[in-house]
Design a protein around this motif. Structure first.
Motif, mmCIF file in Angstrom:
data_model
loop_
_atom_site.group_PDB
_atom_site.id
_atom_site.type_symbol
_atom_site.label_atom_id
_atom_site.label_comp_id
_atom_site.label_asym_id
_atom_site.label_seq_id
_atom_site.Cartn_x
_atom_site.Cartn_y
_atom_site.Cartn_z
ATOM 1 N N PHE A 239 0.835 -1.202 0.000
ATOM 2 C CA PHE A 239 0.000 0.000 0.000
ATOM 3 C C PHE A 239 0.870 1.253 0.000
ATOM 4 O O PHE A 239 0.602 2.219 -0.731
ATOM 5 N N ALA A 240 1.926 1.256 0.810
ATOM 6 C CA ALA A 240 2.782 2.433 0.913
ATOM 7 C C ALA A 240 3.605 2.673 -0.353
ATOM 8 O O ALA A 240 3.795 3.817 -0.770
ATOM 9 N N LEU A 241 4.083 1.597 -0.976
ATOM 10 C CA LEU A 241 4.955 1.739 -2.147
ATOM 11 C C LEU A 241 4.181 1.929 -3.448
ATOM 12 O O LEU A 241 4.726 2.425 -4.433
ATOM 13 N N GLU A 242 2.923 1.493 -3.468
ATOM 14 C CA GLU A 242 2.058 1.657 -4.644
ATOM 15 C C GLU A 242 2.705 1.124 -5.917
ATOM 16 O O GLU A 242 2.637 1.724 -6.988
ATOM 17 N N GLY A 243 3.345 -0.038 -5.818
ATOM 18 C CA GLY A 243 3.942 -0.674 -6.990
ATOM 19 C C GLY A 243 5.347 -0.221 -7.305
ATOM 20 O O GLY A 243 6.005 -0.804 -8.182
ATOM 21 N N GLU A 244 5.824 0.804 -6.616
ATOM 22 C CA GLU A 244 7.184 1.301 -6.842
ATOM 23 C C GLU A 244 8.172 0.586 -5.919
ATOM 24 O O GLU A 244 7.795 -0.238 -5.089
ATOM 25 N N ASN A 245 9.456 0.937 -6.067
ATOM 26 C CA ASN A 245 10.504 0.362 -5.235
ATOM 27 C C ASN A 245 11.258 1.465 -4.501
ATOM 28 O O ASN A 245 11.306 2.608 -4.963
ATOM 29 N N ILE A 246 11.851 1.115 -3.370
ATOM 30 C CA ILE A 246 12.773 2.000 -2.667
ATOM 31 C C ILE A 246 14.093 1.250 -2.527
ATOM 32 O O ILE A 246 14.131 0.144 -1.981
ATOM 33 N N VAL A 247 15.170 1.856 -3.024
ATOM 34 C CA VAL A 247 16.497 1.257 -2.923
ATOM 35 C C VAL A 247 17.426 2.286 -2.288
ATOM 36 O O VAL A 247 17.588 3.398 -2.805
ATOM 37 N N ALA A 248 18.022 1.938 -1.172
ATOM 38 C CA ALA A 248 18.932 2.853 -0.492
ATOM 39 C C ALA A 248 20.103 3.230 -1.392
ATOM 40 O O ALA A 248 20.559 2.424 -2.224
ATOM 41 N N ASP A 249 20.600 4.443 -1.225
ATOM 42 C CA ASP A 249 21.682 4.933 -2.083
ATOM 43 C C ASP A 249 22.932 4.074 -1.993
ATOM 44 O O ASP A 249 23.675 3.934 -2.984
ATOM 45 N N ASP A 250 23.193 3.501 -0.827
ATOM 46 C CA ASP A 250 24.412 2.704 -0.677
ATOM 47 C C ASP A 250 24.160 1.206 -0.800
ATOM 48 O O ASP A 250 25.034 0.392 -0.472
ATOM 49 N N ALA A 251 22.968 0.824 -1.263
ATOM 50 C CA ALA A 251 22.708 -0.587 -1.573
ATOM 51 C C ALA A 251 23.271 -0.909 -2.959
ATOM 52 O O ALA A 251 23.454 -0.016 -3.794
ATOM 53 N N THR A 252 23.544 -2.190 -3.188
ATOM 54 C CA THR A 252 24.093 -2.633 -4.474
ATOM 55 C C THR A 252 23.111 -3.581 -5.144
ATOM 56 O O THR A 252 22.723 -4.598 -4.551
ATOM 57 N N VAL A 253 22.700 -3.248 -6.359
ATOM 58 C CA VAL A 253 21.821 -4.116 -7.144
ATOM 59 C C VAL A 253 22.473 -4.307 -8.509
ATOM 60 O O VAL A 253 22.598 -3.358 -9.289
ATOM 61 N N GLU A 254 22.917 -5.536 -8.798
ATOM 62 C CA GLU A 254 23.642 -5.823 -10.028
ATOM 63 C C GLU A 254 22.996 -6.982 -10.777
ATOM 64 O O GLU A 254 22.687 -8.027 -10.180
ATOM 65 N N ASN A 255 22.805 -6.795 -12.071
ATOM 66 C CA ASN A 255 22.303 -7.864 -12.948
ATOM 67 C C ASN A 255 21.069 -8.540 -12.349
ATOM 68 O O ASN A 255 20.963 -9.769 -12.334
ATOM 69 N N VAL A 262 9.344 -3.519 -3.784
ATOM 70 C CA VAL A 262 10.576 -4.031 -3.195
ATOM 71 C C VAL A 262 11.261 -2.890 -2.452
ATOM 72 O O VAL A 262 11.453 -1.803 -2.994
ATOM 73 N N HIS A 263 11.619 -3.139 -1.193
ATOM 74 C CA HIS A 263 12.324 -2.141 -0.391
ATOM 75 C C HIS A 263 13.679 -2.727 -0.011
ATOM 76 O O HIS A 263 13.754 -3.736 0.696
ATOM 77 N N VAL A 264 14.745 -2.093 -0.487
ATOM 78 C CA VAL A 264 16.110 -2.542 -0.218
ATOM 79 C C VAL A 264 16.777 -1.501 0.672
ATOM 80 O O VAL A 264 16.950 -0.347 0.277
ATOM 81 N N LEU A 265 17.166 -1.910 1.883
ATOM 82 C CA LEU A 265 17.704 -0.962 2.851
ATOM 83 C C LEU A 265 19.221 -0.837 2.736
ATOM 84 O O LEU A 265 19.870 -1.546 1.952
ATOM 85 N N SER A 266 19.769 0.047 3.532
ATOM 86 C CA SER A 266 21.163 0.448 3.448
ATOM 87 C C SER A 266 22.125 -0.737 3.525
ATOM 88 O O SER A 266 21.988 -1.619 4.383
ATOM 89 N N GLY A 267 23.115 -0.739 2.630
ATOM 90 C CA GLY A 267 24.186 -1.722 2.672
ATOM 91 C C GLY A 267 23.841 -3.090 2.117
ATOM 92 O O GLY A 267 24.709 -3.971 2.048
ATOM 93 N N ALA A 268 22.604 -3.310 1.703
ATOM 94 C CA ALA A 268 22.211 -4.617 1.163
ATOM 95 C C ALA A 268 22.816 -4.815 -0.232
ATOM 96 O O ALA A 268 23.073 -3.854 -0.960
#
Length: 319
Positions: A239-255, A262-268
């Protein structure tokens, strides 16, 4: 008015995610559920003080959180329990808090700190002030089976005429959502308990008040989430994200593909993975995995594993 935010539960249905943290501090969008409530209370000039009612196990977590957040209205009020088996029940805890903090001379707002709802608290207070009778927020769950899990109310005109706590055979689908306002002369928890009444669910206290005078409903439409299970928590996140994602600035998402909510918190770190409807906590690592409808806690590792509706605790390794 004074306000009490109930935050003393141990959330055992959400372990291991809530084994070492209060569920009220779980992230929901850019904030937490309890922060959303406190923001509204702080913004209403009629609320002079906000008591966070919690237990000894989580008092330090809340103290740190609100110290970092900054506030001039909050007072921590800690009940003498550190385990689920020691709890006094909601009404019992309220009675002790009122006595401990010297409350009872002013009107009192009581709200569960794990509720996310689609109305402004100021509107609820306006409604209460219009009658100066005990008032509760009411929501139509629209399903008799669901209604069995809640305090059920029956309304005639502008008053509640009956209250059933978790009935086997519900008469309606209108339920109480643990948001109450009491005028000073109805803050009678000790009197209620001294008569040998149930100390656990606040619905029994409401029924006791209904039998003695007018109790008013505040009905609302829209969103309401009672965050007590992993499923309801992830629904609130959706409900809060409404289909969007939150990815912390210092998280790493590769390939990797991040689907919706999807909510990705700091350092993940997420590599070579496919993730949907999932919260990934700080410093967790996910590699070569497909994950949906799950919560991956701090410093947990998931490697080459597909997960659905999973709760992975802190420091766990799944491979």
């Amino acid at each position: 008015m004074k306000a009490i935010v109930l935050a003393g539960g141990y959330a055992t249905r959400m372990w291991p995610i809530t084994r070492h943290r209060p569920k009220m501090l779980l992230p929901v969008g850019e904030s937490t559920v309890i922060d959303g409530i406190v923001d509204e209370l702080e913004g209403d000039d009629r609320i002079s003080e906000i008591f966070i009612s919690t237990n000894e196990a989580f008092a330090g977590e809340f103290e740190t959180h609100f110290a970092e957040r900054g506030t001039d209205k909050i007072t921590m009020s800690v009940e003498d329990t550190s385990d689920e088996d020691e709890k006094f029940g909601v009404v019992g805890a309220l009675a002790q808090l009122v006595d401990r903090e010297g409350l009872g001379e002013e009107d009192l707002l009581v709200i569960a700190g794990d509720n996310l709802f689609g109305f402004d608290i100021s509107e609820f207070i306006d409604h209460f002030k219009g009658y100066e009778d005990p008032t509760l927020a009411a929501y139509d769950v629209g399903d008799l089976e669901k209604a069995k899990s809640y305090g059920l109310i029956q309304v005639e005109g502008e008053e509640i005429v009956d209250f059933q706590e978790k009935p086997d055979n519900p008469k309606s689908t209108l339920v109480s959502i643990a948001c109450y306002a009491f005028p000073a002369d109805s803050i009678r928890f000790e009197e209620y308990l001294s008569d040998g009444n149930n100390p656990d669910e606040p619905g029994w206290f409401i029924q006791w008040l209904v039998d003695q005078g007018s109790v008013r409903p505040f009905s609302f439409d829209g969103a309401w989430y009672d965050i007590g299970t992993p499923e309801s928590y992830l629904e609130a996140v959706e409900f809060a994200l409404e289909g969007e994602n939150i990815v912390a600035d210092d998280a790493t998402v590769e390939n990797s593909r991040l689907g919706s909510n999807v909510h990705v918190l700091s350092g993940a770190t997420i590599q070579n993975s496919d993730i949907d409807d999932t919260v990934v906590f700080q410093d967790a690592t996910i590699t070569d995995a497909d994950i949906t409808d799950s919560v991956i806690d701090e410093k947990a590792t998931v490697d080459d594993k597909d997960l659905d509706s999973a709760l992975i605790g802190q420091h766990s390794r799944v491979q």
